[in-house]
Design an enzyme around this catalytic site. Structure first.
Site, PDB file in Angstrom:
ATOM      1  CG  ASN A   9      -9.501  13.227   1.962  1.00  0.00           C
ATOM      2  OD1 ASN A   9     -10.232  13.855   1.210  1.00  0.00           O
ATOM      3  ND2 ASN A   9      -8.479  12.500   1.529  1.00  0.00           N
ATOM      4  CE  LYS A  11      -9.280   9.023   1.029  1.00  0.00           C
ATOM      5  NZ  LYS A  11      -8.622   7.697   0.995  1.00  0.00           N
ATOM      6  CG  HIS A  96      -4.382  11.920  -0.199  1.00  0.00           C
ATOM      7  ND1 HIS A  96      -4.537  10.655  -0.759  1.00  0.00           N
ATOM      8  CD2 HIS A  96      -4.971  11.854   1.024  1.00  0.00           C
ATOM      9  CE1 HIS A  96      -5.191   9.885   0.089  1.00  0.00           C
ATOM     10  NE2 HIS A  96      -5.468  10.584   1.178  1.00  0.00           N
ATOM     11  CD  GLU A  98      -6.934   8.171  -2.194  1.00  0.00           C
ATOM     12  OE1 GLU A  98      -7.291   7.279  -1.404  1.00  0.00           O
ATOM     13  OE2 GLU A  98      -7.567   9.246  -2.340  1.00  0.00           O
ATOM     14  CD  GLU A 168      -1.741   9.933   2.554  1.00  0.00           C
ATOM     15  OE1 GLU A 168      -2.880   9.508   2.313  1.00  0.00           O
ATOM     16  OE2 GLU A 168      -1.029  10.485   1.696  1.00  0.00           O
ATOM     17  N   GLY A 174      -5.365  -0.576   2.426  1.00  0.00           N
ATOM     18  CA  GLY A 174      -5.924  -1.473   1.423  1.00  0.00           C
ATOM     19  C   GLY A 174      -5.072  -2.697   1.130  1.00  0.00           C
ATOM     20  CB  SER A 214      -6.854   2.586   8.111  1.00  0.00           C
ATOM     21  OG  SER A 214      -6.666   2.369   6.729  1.00  0.00           O
TER      22      SER A 214
END
Length: 253
Positions: A9, A11, A96, A98, A168, A174, A214
């Site tokens: 991905n 992004k 996703h 995000e 996910e 993060g 990650s």
């Protein structure tokens, strides 16, 4: 039998020339170094998709990172599933974390996006997962079950068979925290069980469930060795050809 899939991905990264250059490196390396039948996918920004699809020759599959839930219409700046499909792309990421976080996409909207993607012969990579608060308060199984039920479980068995799932752990992205392979396997097994209850053993056993937290060349082998982890949805590591292809090659052994 379910497929091993490694989906990159990109992004909102790479201009047009950078994207074509990186993809050219990836496709040549995958062609030369992949030993098994694992599927490599690159989900690129919309500006790249048509060109990458022409370059891919089927060696690396192409996907989009999102689509609109409507067939067409006055939605300035949006891209339809039909448009994506017309480029030769085969996959689209839906839901996703995000998109859920920054664009407030609900399970109901994601259900509509899944419907339109399938209508236009795109394979949804449907993302599910819990936030840090949901992990810490112990509601994460309920959250994931709700995402499945409201986003996907309206599909017929025949439709669901074309869906790829991606877990996910948003809480481990993060935050400085890390999802262990055992924690990831625990959730993947829970997801597969829910699919089994809804659609039966055969469909559940054939459903590819990717890990999207990650994943990199250093931890891919340990993650992919887990019984219910069938590959990865790769973020930052997909922007480096060597890293991405090394993750694909994890399945060579």
């Amino acid at each position: 039998m379910r497929k091993n899939i490694v989906a990159g991905n990109w992004k909102m990264n790479l201009d047009y020339q950078e994207g074509v250059s990186l993809f050219s490196e990836i496709i040549n390396m995958v062609r030369d170094e992949r030993k098994g039948d694992q599927v490599a996918v690159i989900c690129a920004p919309f500006i790249h998709i048509n060109s990458l699809a022409q370059l891919s020759s089927g060696v690396v599959k192409i996907g989009a990172q999102n689509c609109h839930q409507s067939e067409s219409g006055a939605y300035t700046g949006e891209i339809s599933a039909k448009m994506i499909s017309s480029t030769g792309a085969e996959y689209v990421i839906i839901g996703h974390s995000e998109r859920r976080q920054y664009f407030a996409e609900s399970n109901a909207v994601l259900a509509e996006k899944t419907n339109i993607a399938l209508k236009h012969q795109l394979k949804p990579i449907f993302c599910i997962g819990e936030t840090l608060d949901e992990r810490e308060n112990g509601s994460y199984f309920h959250v994931i079950e709700k995402q499945l039920e409201e986003g996907l479980f309206h599909l017929s068995p025949e439709q669901f068979a074309h869906v790829v799932l991606a877990y996910e752990p948003v809480w481990a992205i993060g935050t400085g925290l890390t999802a262990t392979p055992e924690q990831a396997q625990d959730i993947h097994a829970f997801i597969r069980n829910k699919v089994d209850v809804k659609y039966g053993f055969n469909i559940a056993d054939d459903t590819s469930i990717l890990y999207g937290g990650s994943c990199n060349p250093k931890n891919a082998a340990e993650l992919f060795a887990q019984k219910d982890i069938d590959g990865g949805l790769i973020g930052g590591a997909s922007l480096k050809s060597r890293d991405f292809v090394d993750i694909v090659k994890t399945f060579n052994a």
